[in-house]
Design an enzyme around this catalytic site. Structure first.
Site, PDB file in Angstrom:
ATOM      1  N   ASP A   1      -1.622   9.638 -10.518  1.00 48.63           N
ATOM      2  CA  ASP A   1      -1.707   8.628 -11.625  1.00 48.63           C
ATOM      3  C   ASP A   1      -0.138   8.380 -11.911  1.00 48.63           C
ATOM      4  OD1 ASP A   1      -4.279   8.214 -11.647  1.00 48.63           O
ATOM      5  OD2 ASP A   1      -4.850   9.219 -13.575  1.00 48.63           O
TER       6      ASP A   1
ATOM      7  N   ASP B   1       0.773  -1.230  -0.036  1.00 48.10           N
ATOM      8  CA  ASP B   1      -0.073   0.067   0.045  1.00 48.10           C
ATOM      9  C   ASP B   1       0.820   1.295  -0.077  1.00 48.10           C
ATOM     10  OD1 ASP B   1      -2.660   0.996   0.281  1.00 48.10           O
ATOM     11  OD2 ASP B   1      -2.324   1.743   2.264  1.00 48.10           O
TER      12      ASP B   1
ATOM     13  N   GLU C   1      -4.413   2.155  -4.656  1.00 50.07           N
ATOM     14  CA  GLU C   1      -2.966   2.385  -4.406  1.00 50.07           C
ATOM     15  C   GLU C   1      -2.361   1.095  -3.939  1.00 50.07           C
ATOM     16  OE1 GLU C   1      -5.416   4.062  -2.625  1.00 50.07           O
ATOM     17  OE2 GLU C   1      -4.656   4.275  -0.559  1.00 50.07           O
TER      18      GLU C   1
ATOM     19  N   ASN D   1      -2.875  12.538  -3.538  1.00 45.82           N
ATOM     20  CA  ASN D   1      -3.658  13.389  -4.641  1.00 45.82           C
ATOM     21  C   ASN D   1      -4.220  14.578  -4.117  1.00 45.82           C
ATOM     22  OD1 ASN D   1      -3.738  11.336  -6.669  1.00 45.82           O
ATOM     23  ND2 ASN D   1      -5.059   9.846  -5.430  1.00 45.82           N
TER      24      ASN D   1
END
Ligand SMILES: [Mg+2]
Length: 313
Positions: free
Chosen positions: A200, A183, A227, A191
Site C-alpha cells: 500500500d 502497471d 496496481e 506484496n
C-alpha cells in the site's frame, strides 16, 4: 485534489465567498454590512454583471435581488442552473415582499431559499450560514466520491466520466486525445515479499510521483485498479504523450523503492507504460483508446517491462 487530510475538511467555518446582486446601492450596502464580518462579499449591480462574475470565478452562495432592470433575478437564476459549471451554486432570493406566487416562481427557477429584505441581520446570517455549511458538505461528499481512498488520486468512476467527456470534446475540437496506462512491474512479487502494508505504501508513493508529473489542469491521473494507473491527456499528440510517459518511467525509477523480487534488473520498483493516441470521432468510441493503451502496455511488458510502448489509432 481534495484529500481526507486536506485542510478543506476542517474548513466548515472558513469565510465563504458571497455574491450580492442588487440594482440598489443602498441594499448592497446593507447586505455588505450584515455579512462582511463572516464572509468575503462580492457585489454585482445587474443580472448581466452577476453572470459575468460567475463566468470568471465561482462564489459559494448568491444573494439575488428579484426586481432589476435588464435581466431580472429569475432569469439570472435560470441561466445559472442551466450551466453545469454554476448549477451547484445555491441561490437565495432577497425580496421586499415574499408572497407565495413569487416564491413558487423563484423555487421553480432553482432557488434554495427566500429572505425578506426586512429580516433581521441575525436571521439573514443564520440562514446563509446554514446554506453554506450544506453546500460545503455536498462539495466534500462529491469530491470524496471521485477519489481513490488509498492513493488520493481520482478513482475509476471519475476516470470513466472524464474520458467520456474528453472524447466528446475531442470530436468537437478535432484535437488528439492521449491515454497512458501504467502497471507496476512484478507488484504481486512485491506484496509477497514485503507484505500488503508495504505494498500500500508503495502504491501511495508511486501515485504521488505520477501526480507530481502533471501540471496542466485538463490532465487527469487516476487509479485504474489494483496496481494499474491511467492518465488522460487532452490535446496531446503521440510525441507529447510518449515524452510524458518516458519522464514518468524515469521519475518512478528515480524513487529507488527497493524491490528485490523484481525480475527487472536493478532491484527497484519500475513501471511499464502503454500509450495510445486517437483523434476522437463519432464513429469511434473512447473504449478504443483503452483497448489501444492496453495493447501498448502488453507490448511494453513483453519487451521486458520498465519501458514505454506507443500506438497511434
Ligand atoms: Mg431591485
Amino acid at each position: 485534489m481534495t484529500r481526507v487530510d486536506d485542510p478543506m475538511f476542517g474548513a466548515q467555518h472558513a469565510r465563504a465567498r458571497l455574491l450580492v446582486v442588487d440594482d440598489q446601492p443602498l441594499n448592497i450596502r446593507l447586505l455588505h454590512q450584515v455579512f462582511q464580518a463572516d464572509h468575503q462579499v462580492f457585489v454585482a449591480t445587474s443580472g448581466e454583471d452577476a453572470l459575468a462574475f460567475c463566468g470568471a470565478q465561482l462564489p459559494d452562495l448568491i444573494l439575488l435581488d428579484v426586481v432589476m432592470p435588464g435581466l431580472d433575478g429569475y432569469a439570472v437564476c435560470r441561466r445559472l442552473k442551466l450551466d453545469p459549471r454554476t448549477c451547484e451554486i445555491p441561490v437565495v432570493f432577497v425580496t421586499s415582499q415574499v408572497d407565495s406566487t413569487e416564491e413558487e416562481v423563484g423555487l421553480a427557477a432553482g432557488a434554495v431559499d427566500f429572505i425578506a429584505k426586512s429580516a433581521s441581520a441575525n436571521v439573514m446570517r443564520a440562514r446563509v450560514n446554514t446554506l453554506i455549511t450544506l453546500k460545503r458538505q455536498t462539495d466534500l461528499l462529491r469530491s470524496l466520491a471521485q477519489l481513490d481512498g488509498l492513493t488520493g488520486l481520482a478513482n475509476r468512476r471519475h476516470f470513466d466520466t472524464k474520458l467520456d467527456a474528453e472524447w466528446r470534446r475531442g470530436i468537437r475540437s478535432g484535437s488528439p486525445l492521449a491515454l497512458i496506462l501504467i502497471d507496476i512491474d512484478y507488484f504481486k512479487n512485491f506484496n509477497d515479499c514485503y507484505g500488503h502494508p508495504a505494498g500500500d505504501a508503495c502504491l501511495q508513493q508511486v501515485a504521488k510521483c505520477l501526480q507530481g508529473g502533471f501540471t496542466r489542469s485538463p490532465d487527469l491521473v487516476a487509479r485504474y485498479g489494483g496496481e494499474e494507473f491511467v492518465c488522460v491527456l487532452p490535446d496531446t499528440p503521440l510525441a507529447g504523450a510518449d515524452a510524458k510517459a518516458q519522464s514518468l518511467e524515469t521519475a518512478i525509477r528515480a524513487l529507488g523503492i527497493p524491490h528485490e523480487k523484481s525480475e527487472v534488473p536493478g532491484g527497484i520498483v519500475t513501471i511499464s507504460l502503454g500509450v495510445a493516441v486517437a483523434i476522437p470521432t463519432t464513429r469511434g468510441n473512447h473504449a478504443d483508446l483503452i483497448v489501444g493503451a492496453d495493447r501498448s502496455l502488453y507490448l511494453a511488458k513483453n519487451a521486458g517491462r520498465a519501458q514505454v510502448k506507443t500506438l497511434q489509432i
